[in-house]
Scaffold this active site. Structure first.
Site, short mmCIF file in Angstrom:
data_model
loop_
_atom_site.label_atom_id
_atom_site.label_comp_id
_atom_site.label_asym_id
_atom_site.label_seq_id
_atom_site.Cartn_x
_atom_site.Cartn_y
_atom_site.Cartn_z
N GLU A 179 0.86 -1.18 0.00
CA GLU A 179 0.00 0.00 0.00
C GLU A 179 0.89 1.22 0.00
OE1 GLU A 179 -3.27 -0.28 3.20
OE2 GLU A 179 -1.92 -1.93 3.59
N LYS A 189 2.61 4.49 1.19
CA LYS A 189 2.87 4.99 2.54
C LYS A 189 2.58 6.49 2.53
CE LYS A 189 6.48 4.99 6.04
NZ LYS A 189 6.35 6.43 6.31
#
Length: 672
Positions: free
Chosen positions: A115, A117
């Site tokens: 994902e 950051k």
DNA sequence: TAGCCTCGAGTTCA
DNA sequence: CTCGAGGCTA
């Protein structure tokens, strides 16, 4: 009584409806009803709660507009601690981690979830029986500040979870997320603050932090904050087996999870995603400084456990930072070839995005004071989409007293009184004989206009200081013996330099015109002037009206150009250079080419294999094309090499300009 | 007259 | 590369 019961029922109905539509709008980005319809529902609820104050509830959507100032933030313990992630910065470290994971698990069968950051603020949201009970900042990981009221103003945060039919609410659910400010909203906010004469914020992260810590949540409500939810505190009785499914589970219950999350079956695939997003991160409307990587399976996560509060099953891959903080030692002033005063910052060298930065332009006085940058400050520097470093702003609060920046009143080189024309951003040294002008225009001549090999900025500066070369004619009269006196020049390099100085007499008329430093005359206008007038004699006699006929020159510029050619000193300079043998009339190479590409406009970006950008441009021009430097709707095509300029590429895509790779360019050049 | 387009000018680092 | 501003065009 009956009426009050009706009201109660309707209020509950409205709250459900409003929460649902907030979710459609802010989380799914897919509204079902118009803004006006939404406003009607909302107004109805406000009215109802006003008439029946006993109906007002803390989790009502009407409470999202913010509450009056509170004195301070209460401390809030996190039911389960918010750990931090171990970081990696290289592919080797990533692979080493993967090796450790597989060794500990005793299997290669590991899937990962990546994902983005987010560069924002970590938040813990505690839901009790599906209702947002408390939201707190990370703090030291165990205890943060209770900012529930402010968090409720963020529409993408559900105050009540959307439970599927029949699902029983969990007594406690901790949801973790990152609150951030979208870049678009950040820019608007700063524009607004600037127009109100208030201090702007240096970056989206500070803006988000500042907004969330407002004592007055009505101010928070006006700030464009948003959230990406990325996980859970304690998993409790969660019916999912892994992180990937947990994200889906959260999404289904009304939480805004990032759509860029991906599941990978191999570490190579993870590495590819990391590399891809490092390139593409500028496409996003929020700042990311890396990729978070988690082992997907909860069972595997548990077996891996944690070391010093840091999970062994997750890593943050952090890219070389695009921003850094450092000390601004001094604001120095350089006077440019047109007399403009240019302030630039001398910085304690610091690494940003892989290169060391030791200075950065600060543009002008207004810009410096708007950002409130002062000598001695700790400052934030960044290299955004481009290469050129910028000083974004000071790190506040200041640790020591510093003074606001003022432009000097007198020129640092010639002591003339500095002027600042009304409505212009730049301060100027009005002295036409100021040494800066002569020196800077000589530098411009050797490195841009004539591009003389073997003579660079440093040599010119030394020749100037020694008094050997103070004007263009003196440059062309420079002898080998004089040059050899300079440190760094031996017999051979001096001979070569003199040769290339002499050879530069042959540069075409348009380059000569450009190198004369006529205000408002750059590369393009110089070429247009050369083509239109063809001979310097006609320019010397020209009236402003005649100059207006040149492409891209209106009344204002025509006047200043004609005036330049009527000035006695300038005419003497032209005459002297002519006598020395420089070219003052158009040659074949100056004339526009006719060809199959006449009428088309191309832009070249990035590095090509077979030729330099200049060669590619020349090849296109030889076929009659125009080559410019910026993409617009009128651009026929963008030639894209390796590592293209990001802004040109995105602009071309937005405007629908066709892209050509190198082979397409070759085909175009060959086929016509 | 507004808004697009293009140009000029100043700039960094390897 | 970006900014500001002048010039051009609808």
């Amino acid at each position: 009584m009956a009426r009050s019961d009706d009201a109660k029922k309707r209020a509950a109905e409205l709250r459900d409806l409003i929460d649902y539509h907030l979710y459609r709008y802010h989380v799914l980005d897919d509204p079902e009803i118009s803004d006006a319809e939404f406003d009607r529902l909302f107004d109805e609820l406000v009215e109802l709660e006003r008439k029946h104050p006993e109906l007002a509830a803390p989790d009502s959507p009407t409470q999202r507009v913010g509450a009056p100032p509170s004195s301070a933030f209460e401390k809030a313990d996190h039911p389960s601690p918010m750990g931090s992630l171990e970081k990696v910065t290289t592919n080797e470290a990533l692979e080493k981690w993967h090796a450790d994971v597989t060794k500990r698990l005793g299997t290669d069968d590991v899937a990962y979830v990546t994902e983005p950051k987010i560069d924002g603020l970590s938040i813990n949201l505690a839901y009790e029986n599906s209702r947002l009970a408390r939201g707190a900042t990370r703090g030291d990981g165990r205890r943060g500040e209770d900012v529930t009221t402010n968090l409720k103003t963020i529409k993408a945060i559900s105050t009540r979870m959307q439970l599927p039919k029949g699902e029983k609410p969990l007594p406690l659910l901790e949801v973790r997320g990152e609150v951030y400010m979208p870049l678009s909203g950040f820019r608007e906010l700063n524009e607004r603050l600037a127009s109100e004469g208030k201090k702007t914020t240096p970056n989206p992260r500070n803006a988000a932090a500042g907004s969330l810590r407002q004592k007055n949540s009505q101010i928070t409500a006006e700030r464009p904050l948003n959230i990406w939810v990325h996980g859970l505190g304690h998993r409790g009785e969660l019916p999912t087996e892994g992180h990937w499914d947990a994200l889906q589970w959260l999404r289904e219950r009304g939480f805004r999870t990032n759509p860029l999350a991906e599941r990978h079956e191999s570490i190579e695939s993870v590495a590819r995603a990391v590399a891809e997003w490092e390139q593409r991160r500028l496409e996003l409307d929020y700042e990311i400084d890396g990729i978070v990587i988690k082992v997907d399976s909860f069972a595997q996560q548990e077996r891996l456990g944690a070391l010093h509060d840091r999970p062994r099953w997750a890593r943050a891959f952090k890219w070389a930072p695009m921003t850094a903080t450092t000390t601004l030692h001094k604001i120095a002033i350089r006077v440019g070839r047109t007399g403009a005063l240019n302030p630039w910052g001398i910085l304690e060298p610091v690494e940003v995005g892989g290169v060391t930065i030791s200075r950065a332009t600060l543009h002008n006085e207004e810009d410096i004071n708007r950002k409130d940058i002062r000598e001695g400050d700790e400052v934030i520097v960044q290299r955004a989409g481009d290469v050129i470093p910028q000083v974004v702003g000071p790190v506040l609060p200041r640790q020591k007293r510093t003074r606001r920046f003022r432009m000097p009143e007198r020129c640092p080189l010639c002591d003339a009184k500095i002027v600042k024309p009304e409505g212009e951003a730049m301060h100027r040294c009005p002295n036409r004989a100021c040494p800066s002008r002569g020196l800077e225009s000589l530098i411009n001549w050797v490195q841009a206009a004539a591009d003389i090999e073997g003579v660079g900025e440093q040599s010119v500066r030394r020749l100037w200081e020694l008094g050997l070369v103070r004007s263009l004619p003196e440059l062309y009269r420079l002898t080998k013996e004089q040059l050899a006196e300079l440190e760094g020049y031996g017999e051979i390099s001096a001979t070569k330099a003199i040769e290339s100085i002499q050879a530069s007499k042959a540069i075409p008329f348009n380059r000569v015109l450009f190198g004369l430093n006529i205000p408002d005359v750059g590369w393009v206008t110089a070429q247009n002037l050369a083509r239109h007038f063809e001979h310097v004699d006609r320019l010397l006699d020209s009236t402003p009206e005649e100059v207006t006929e040149v492409d891209g020159i209106g009344a204002d510029r025509a006047e200043s150009i004609a005036e330049w050619f009527s000035d006695e000193q300038n005419r003497a300079l032209v005459a002297e250079l002519r006598d020395l043998g420089l070219r003052f009339q158009i040659g074949e190479e100056d004339k526009p080419k006719e060809g199959p590409l006449t009428g088309s406009t191309y832009v070249v970006t990035g590095t090509l294999e077979a030729f330099s950008r200049e060669q590619a441009a020349a090849a296109l021009e030889a076929l009659g094309a125009k080559v410019t430097n910026s993409v617009s709707k009128k651009t026929t095509g963008l030639v894209v090499g390796e590592e293209p300029g990001n802004s040109k590429l995105t602009k071309a895509q937005r405007e629908g300009v066709p892209l050509l790779d190198e082979s397409a360019l070759l085909k175009l050049l060959a086929g016509g």
